[in-house]
Structures are given as structure tokens and as C-alpha cells.
Design a protein around this motif. Structure first.
Motif, PDB file in Angstrom:
ATOM      1  N   ILE A 137     -58.788 -30.423  -6.215  1.00 20.81           N
ATOM      2  CA  ILE A 137     -59.772 -29.341  -6.192  1.00 20.81           C
ATOM      3  C   ILE A 137     -59.671 -28.483  -7.447  1.00 20.81           C
ATOM      4  O   ILE A 137     -60.688 -28.073  -8.021  1.00 20.81           O
ATOM      5  N   ILE A 138     -58.410 -28.223  -7.906  1.00 23.93           N
ATOM      6  CA  ILE A 138     -58.245 -27.379  -9.094  1.00 23.93           C
ATOM      7  C   ILE A 138     -58.836 -28.068 -10.322  1.00 23.93           C
ATOM      8  O   ILE A 138     -59.543 -27.440 -11.122  1.00 23.93           O
ATOM      9  N   ILE A 139     -58.579 -29.410 -10.463  1.00 23.99           N
ATOM     10  CA  ILE A 139     -59.150 -30.137 -11.603  1.00 23.99           C
ATOM     11  C   ILE A 139     -60.674 -30.125 -11.529  1.00 23.99           C
ATOM     12  O   ILE A 139     -61.365 -29.979 -12.529  1.00 23.99           O
ATOM     13  N   GLY A 140     -61.221 -30.222 -10.315  1.00 28.55           N
ATOM     14  CA  GLY A 140     -62.666 -30.157 -10.161  1.00 28.55           C
ATOM     15  C   GLY A 140     -63.220 -28.799 -10.552  1.00 28.55           C
ATOM     16  O   GLY A 140     -64.267 -28.702 -11.193  1.00 28.55           O
ATOM     17  N   PHE A 141     -62.472 -27.738 -10.187  1.00 30.92           N
ATOM     18  CA  PHE A 141     -62.982 -26.395 -10.462  1.00 30.92           C
ATOM     19  C   PHE A 141     -62.867 -26.011 -11.936  1.00 30.92           C
ATOM     20  O   PHE A 141     -63.568 -25.092 -12.367  1.00 30.92           O
ATOM     21  N   PHE A 194     -69.271 -29.260 -10.527  1.00 33.69           N
ATOM     22  CA  PHE A 194     -67.972 -29.736 -10.032  1.00 33.69           C
ATOM     23  C   PHE A 194     -67.630 -31.075 -10.659  1.00 33.69           C
ATOM     24  O   PHE A 194     -68.486 -31.954 -10.763  1.00 33.69           O
ATOM     25  N   LEU A 195     -66.371 -31.247 -11.093  1.00 33.49           N
ATOM     26  CA  LEU A 195     -65.842 -32.500 -11.643  1.00 33.49           C
ATOM     27  C   LEU A 195     -66.572 -32.956 -12.902  1.00 33.49           C
ATOM     28  O   LEU A 195     -66.690 -34.150 -13.150  1.00 33.49           O
ATOM     29  N   GLY A 234     -60.722 -38.929 -20.057  1.00 37.28           N
ATOM     30  CA  GLY A 234     -60.685 -37.517 -19.677  1.00 37.28           C
ATOM     31  C   GLY A 234     -59.753 -37.220 -18.534  1.00 37.28           C
ATOM     32  O   GLY A 234     -58.552 -37.484 -18.585  1.00 37.28           O
ATOM     33  N   MET A 235     -60.318 -36.669 -17.446  1.00 42.15           N
ATOM     34  CA  MET A 235     -59.475 -36.202 -16.341  1.00 42.15           C
ATOM     35  C   MET A 235     -59.356 -37.245 -15.241  1.00 42.15           C
ATOM     36  O   MET A 235     -58.680 -37.000 -14.247  1.00 42.15           O
ATOM     37  N   ILE A 236     -60.006 -38.386 -15.366  1.00 42.31           N
ATOM     38  CA  ILE A 236     -60.007 -39.356 -14.265  1.00 42.31           C
ATOM     39  C   ILE A 236     -58.604 -39.869 -13.940  1.00 42.31           C
ATOM     40  O   ILE A 236     -58.268 -40.013 -12.755  1.00 42.31           O
ATOM     41  N   LEU A 288     -54.197 -39.919 -10.022  1.00 39.64           N
ATOM     42  CA  LEU A 288     -52.805 -39.598  -9.689  1.00 39.64           C
ATOM     43  C   LEU A 288     -52.742 -38.682  -8.468  1.00 39.64           C
ATOM     44  O   LEU A 288     -51.911 -38.877  -7.566  1.00 39.64           O
ATOM     45  N   ALA A 289     -53.649 -37.673  -8.429  1.00 36.44           N
ATOM     46  CA  ALA A 289     -53.664 -36.759  -7.284  1.00 36.44           C
ATOM     47  C   ALA A 289     -53.986 -37.500  -5.993  1.00 36.44           C
ATOM     48  O   ALA A 289     -53.339 -37.282  -4.959  1.00 36.44           O
TER      49      ALA A 289
END
Lengths: 143, 81
Positions: A79-83, A92-93, A112-114, A119-120
Motif C-alpha cells: 500500500i505504501i509503494i502504491g501511495f 495509485f501504483l 521500476g517498482m514492480i 517482493l511484498a
């Protein structure tokens, strides 16, 4: 379960199962598989350990409170990475427009963040499985 | 053509496994047959060009489900009444 062959074979096999699961999680954005498949592999190795060596040994390695904490941490990280994208751009995301570096296509540190999201998800799935089994075994261990 | 026949053989094996799970009275044997059902299902997913589903099926269907059923059988009786 008190069988010598089962204990020896599982002691040999569990590190390789975990290594394969971590490989699948880390390569989630490059090849098939990803957070859920790799997390299921890691979680099934932890469940194998808990069933072969008993609930007490399993709770010595990974206490119930710690696995519960890790489980919540996985969702929170997602959720934090999405926010981050929501605060910077507004959706979002959002990945590239929020400033995450896409890197070179096909390398491990790219997209990027994928990888972080994968991992999360992997952490969440693996700890959910072991939490579920520990709770199930604890429920009727009064005999 | 070759792959189509391989698919047909796999599906026939799946049907045989499903009927055998339902017919057998030994619950431990039923769990092992069910694990082999999941294994052949994962090969079938691979041939249907879904390798990620095949991975998940092999890990959860053949691994975790079998483990959970074995725990349940070790707590209760092995033979069906």
C-alpha cells in the motif's frame, strides 16, 4: 512425525525449495511466476518444516507473533509503494510517471517498482501460509 | 498433431485419477492419487501455455494440499468406514 528418512530428506531438500522460491520472487518481472508462486513455494517449505519437526521447533525458528507481524508488513509495503505514486502523480501504483527508473529492459534491476511489489506479495503469501498452519496445529494440540 | 494426442492422454489420465480418488476406501492412497492428479494437471497447464499457473498448481495442488490432508489423516483414521 518421527521418521529418520523423512527428517533427513526434508532437511536436505528445504534449502533448495526456499532458494527456488526466492529466485522466482526476484525474477517476477522478467519471467513467468512472481509473488504468489514464489511465496507459495517458500511458504510450503516452511509448512514442510513445521509438519516434519513439530510445532514447537517451528515456533522456535519463526514465532507466531513474528510471522503475524511480517504478514501485516507485506500488505503495508504494497500500500505504501502504491501511495508513493498517488502522492507524486495522482494515480495509485503509477510507475514511470512517478519517477521510478525503468532501467534496462531484461536486467534484474529494471521495471521500476514492480520488483518491490512482487517482493511484498511474496513475503505476504509465505508468512500467511505458515501463520495459517501454525494456527491450525495450535487449535487442536490440547490432546 | 503430436501435442494434441499428448493432451488427450493427459486428460484421460486426469479422468481416471478423479474416478480412482472417488472409488478408493484407503484415504492415504486417495491423497497420493490426488497429488498425482495435481501433477498431471500442472503438466497440462504447461502445454496450454500457462507456465505460471503450472508453477502454482505444482506448489499448492501437489505440495500444500497433500501436506494438509496428511496432517488431517494422521489426526483421524486412515480407512474410510
Amino acid at each position: 512425525m518421527n521418521d529418520l528418512i523423512v527428517k533427513l530428506i526434508s532437511r536436505l531438500l528445504i534449502p533448495f525449495i526456499q532458494l527456488y522460491g526466492i529466485y522466482i520472487i526476484l525474477h517476477g518481472h522478467l519471467s513467468f511466476g512472481g509473488g504468489f508462486s514464489g511465496g507459495a513455494l517458500v511458504g510450503s517449505s516452511l509448512m514442510l518444516y513445521a509438519i516434519i519437526f513439530g510445532l514447537k521447533e517451528s515456533e522456535k525458528k519463526l514465532p507466531h507473533s513474528v510471522s503475524q507481524f511480517i504478514e501485516s508488513f507485506g500488505v503495508l509495503a504494497y500500500i505504501i509503494i502504491g501511495f508513493i505514486g498517488m502522492i507524486l502523480v495522482g494515480s495509485f501504483l503509477s510507475n514511470k510517471s512517478a519517477g521510478f527508473s525503468l532501467g534496462e529492459f531484461g536486467t534484474l534491476f529494471s521495471a521500476g517498482m514492480i520488483p518491490l511489489l512482487t517482493l511484498a506479495i511474496g513475503i505476504k503469501v509465505a508468512s500467511t501460509m505458515i501463520t495459517l498452519l501454525q494456527r491450525l496445529l495450535k487449535e487442536d494440540s490440547h490432546d | 498433431m503430436m501435442f494434441e494426442w499428448f493432451n488427450v492422454i493427459l486428460v484421460i489420465f486426469l479422468i481416471v485419477c478423479a474416478i480412482a480418488v472417488e472409488r478408493t476406501k484407503d484415504l492415504l492412497a486417495a491423497v497420493i492419487i490426488f497429488a498425482s492428479y495435481s501433477l498431471f494437471m500442472s503438466v497440462l497447464w504447461l502445454l496450454l501455455a500457462a507456465p505460471d499457473i503450472a508453477l502454482t498448481e505444482a506448489a499448492i495442488g501437489a505440495g500444500v494440499t497433500t501436506l494438509l490432508f496428511l496432517v488431517v489423516i494422521s489426526r483421524t483414521t486412515r480407512m474410510e468406514k
